[in-house]
Design an enzyme around this catalytic site. Structure first.
Site, short mmCIF file in Angstrom:
data_model
loop_
_atom_site.label_atom_id
_atom_site.label_comp_id
_atom_site.label_asym_id
_atom_site.label_seq_id
_atom_site.Cartn_x
_atom_site.Cartn_y
_atom_site.Cartn_z
N ASP A 81 -1.96 -15.01 -4.00
CA ASP A 81 -2.22 -15.93 -5.05
C ASP A 81 -3.47 -15.37 -5.86
O ASP A 81 -3.77 -14.01 -5.86
CB ASP A 81 -2.78 -17.14 -4.38
CG ASP A 81 -3.77 -17.20 -3.35
OD1 ASP A 81 -4.55 -16.16 -3.37
OD2 ASP A 81 -4.03 -18.05 -2.43
N TRP A 107 -10.20 -9.73 2.12
CA TRP A 107 -11.05 -10.17 1.04
C TRP A 107 -10.87 -11.65 0.97
O TRP A 107 -12.00 -12.23 0.31
CB TRP A 107 -10.43 -9.47 -0.05
CG TRP A 107 -10.61 -8.08 -0.61
CD1 TRP A 107 -11.60 -7.43 -1.22
CD2 TRP A 107 -9.96 -6.88 0.11
NE1 TRP A 107 -11.51 -6.17 -1.24
CE2 TRP A 107 -10.57 -5.57 -0.26
CE3 TRP A 107 -8.97 -6.75 1.00
CZ2 TRP A 107 -10.06 -4.59 -0.07
CZ3 TRP A 107 -8.55 -5.40 1.52
CH2 TRP A 107 -9.03 -4.31 0.93
N HIS A 118 -5.62 -7.21 -3.93
CA HIS A 118 -6.75 -7.41 -2.57
C HIS A 118 -6.65 -8.75 -2.00
O HIS A 118 -7.09 -8.93 -0.86
CB HIS A 118 -7.85 -6.96 -2.85
CG HIS A 118 -8.04 -5.57 -3.04
ND1 HIS A 118 -9.06 -4.88 -3.77
CD2 HIS A 118 -7.36 -4.45 -2.63
CE1 HIS A 118 -9.05 -3.57 -3.95
NE2 HIS A 118 -8.09 -3.30 -2.96
N THR A 119 -6.15 -9.52 -2.50
CA THR A 119 -6.02 -10.91 -2.01
C THR A 119 -5.05 -11.07 -0.72
O THR A 119 -4.85 -11.92 -0.13
CB THR A 119 -5.33 -12.04 -3.06
OG1 THR A 119 -5.48 -13.31 -2.62
CG2 THR A 119 -4.13 -11.71 -3.28
N ARG A 172 0.86 -1.03 0.06
CA ARG A 172 0.03 -0.08 -0.18
C ARG A 172 0.91 1.20 -0.20
O ARG A 172 0.52 2.11 -0.79
CB ARG A 172 -0.86 -0.01 1.13
CG ARG A 172 -1.81 1.18 1.32
CD ARG A 172 -3.01 0.83 2.45
NE ARG A 172 -3.80 2.04 2.62
CZ ARG A 172 -3.65 2.82 3.92
NH1 ARG A 172 -2.72 2.30 4.78
NH2 ARG A 172 -4.45 3.86 3.88
N HIS A 192 0.70 3.72 -3.03
CA HIS A 192 0.30 5.13 -2.79
C HIS A 192 1.24 6.33 -3.16
O HIS A 192 0.86 7.43 -3.42
CB HIS A 192 -0.04 5.23 -1.36
CG HIS A 192 -1.71 4.62 -1.26
ND1 HIS A 192 -2.55 5.28 -0.32
CD2 HIS A 192 -2.05 3.80 -1.87
CE1 HIS A 192 -3.59 4.56 -0.42
NE2 HIS A 192 -3.42 3.52 -1.21
#
Length: 354
Positions: free
Chosen positions: A288, A280, A237-238, A86, A90
């Site tokens: 993965d 998530w 998001h995994t 992140r 960003h």
């Protein structure tokens, strides 16, 4: 007759001593002038810090290798790969490919996120802690730029979590002050605001749109990335969690993030993480393609996140084929590695690596 030679000798000796006195005086004056100049420079010359700036020519591969070793140790100890991803995203995600002014006007992966006001932008809540975790790396290897350290931490976090190896390029030049920060408003929203719209008019260009898909395109196309990259990058998001006190999304904690054991890429389990947030997928410390098999599965646990910006990847006519394709792991990894590399280099100015 004898007096004249004596007078001449005496006069010669006097002249010699006089010349020596004059020479000595000149040397003393010159020395004093040099000392005064040096003293003045001590107050007026810029201090040279032992870190890379835009005037540096290169960074040593040995320093990059050392920095990577330290980062790997941090990742294995703290299991903080998701927040490093992140942080790097960003930093680089502020890039605007339409700005053609001299570097670093277009933003991007330039390390500016470490400065206020950028680190305090709403979308960057919680990232100051990630910068702090990486400070010892910078202290030990000052010739490695912050921009390189942030991007390296992201790529290594993904690879050590079982994700693809990313063909990273290093040698980024750092932003040197807050005047190089990008304006707030360039990063994507996961849900619509109070007025039912995604994004806003801020940043370098408006990202406002009534649909999640339209908003994502305005954000990522501004960076110079295409639809395939948007879907591939969404697959990250995994890996990780959303926190209500950072993004405004997610629960305080779930059964998957309450401090109980969670799986790692090597099949082992760990409780070495800070509890909290909503993931998530169930195995949120493994990178993965499970994101692409979970979002559309109606039988998945209700505590797992399924945001509007996630679901739109299957609903949008152009995003949909990629989202379905990435249910196959190798296809996802191939596209993801390319998209991540592209994102990590946005807006960067590179020096040579020795």
């Amino acid at each position: 007759l004898r007096l004249r030679p004596m007078l001449e000798a005496s006069t010669a000796r006097s002249l010699s001593k006089s010349n020596e006195s004059i020479t000595s005086l000149i040397m003393k004056i010159a020395a004093a002038a040099l000392l005064l100049a040096a003293s003045a420079n001590a107050f007026t010359a810029p201090r040279v810090h032992n870190s890379r700036t835009a005037t540096s020519l290169s960074v040593a591969q040995a320093d990059l290798d050392g920095a990577q070793g330290m980062i790997d140790d941090i990742l294995k100890t703290k299991n903080c790969g998701p927040v490093f991803v992140r942080l790097a995203w960003h930093d680089s995600g502020t890039h605007d490919c339409n700005i053609k002014e001299e570097w670093p006007a277009s933003g991007g992966a330039i390390g500016s996120i470490r400065f206020d006001p950028e680190i305090n932008h709403g979308a960057n809540a919680g990232l100051a802690g990630a910068v702090k975790i990486l400070e010892p790396v910078k202290e030990k290897y000052p010739e490695v730029s912050y921009a390189d350290i942030f991007q390296m931490a992201s790529a290594r976090g993904i690879e050590l979590a079982g994700g693809p190896k990313i063909d990273m390029k290093y040698g980024r030049v750092d932003a040197t002050g807050p005047e190089m920060c990008s304006p707030e408003g360039n990063l994507p929203d996961a849900e619509a605001g109070p007025e039912g719209k995604f994004g806003g008019a801020g940043g370098t260009a408006s990202t406002e749109d009534e649909s999640a898909a339209g908003h994502l395109r305005k954000v990522f196309h501004r960076m110079g990335l295409d639809d395939e990259a948007i879907v591939a990058l969404s697959g990250a998001h995994t890996f990780g969690r959303a926190y209500a006190d950072r993004s405004g999304l997610g629960a305080e904690k779930t059964k998957f993030t309450d401090g109980s054991a969670t799986k790692l890429a090597d099949g082992s389990e760990t409780t070495s993480y800070t509890p909290g947030g909503s993931p998530w997928v169930e195995n949120w410390l493994v990178f993965d393609n499970s994101y692409f098999t979970t979002i559309t599965d109606e039988s998945t646990d209700e505590e797992l996140l399924k945001l509007t910006s996630d679901k739109c990847l299957w609903e949008d006519e152009k995003f949909g084929p990629f989202a379905k394709k990435f249910a196959e792991k190798d296809a996802f990894f191939e596209s993801y590695a390319k998209a991540h590399k592209a994102l990590s280099e946005l807006g960067s100015k590179f020096e040579n690596v020795e």
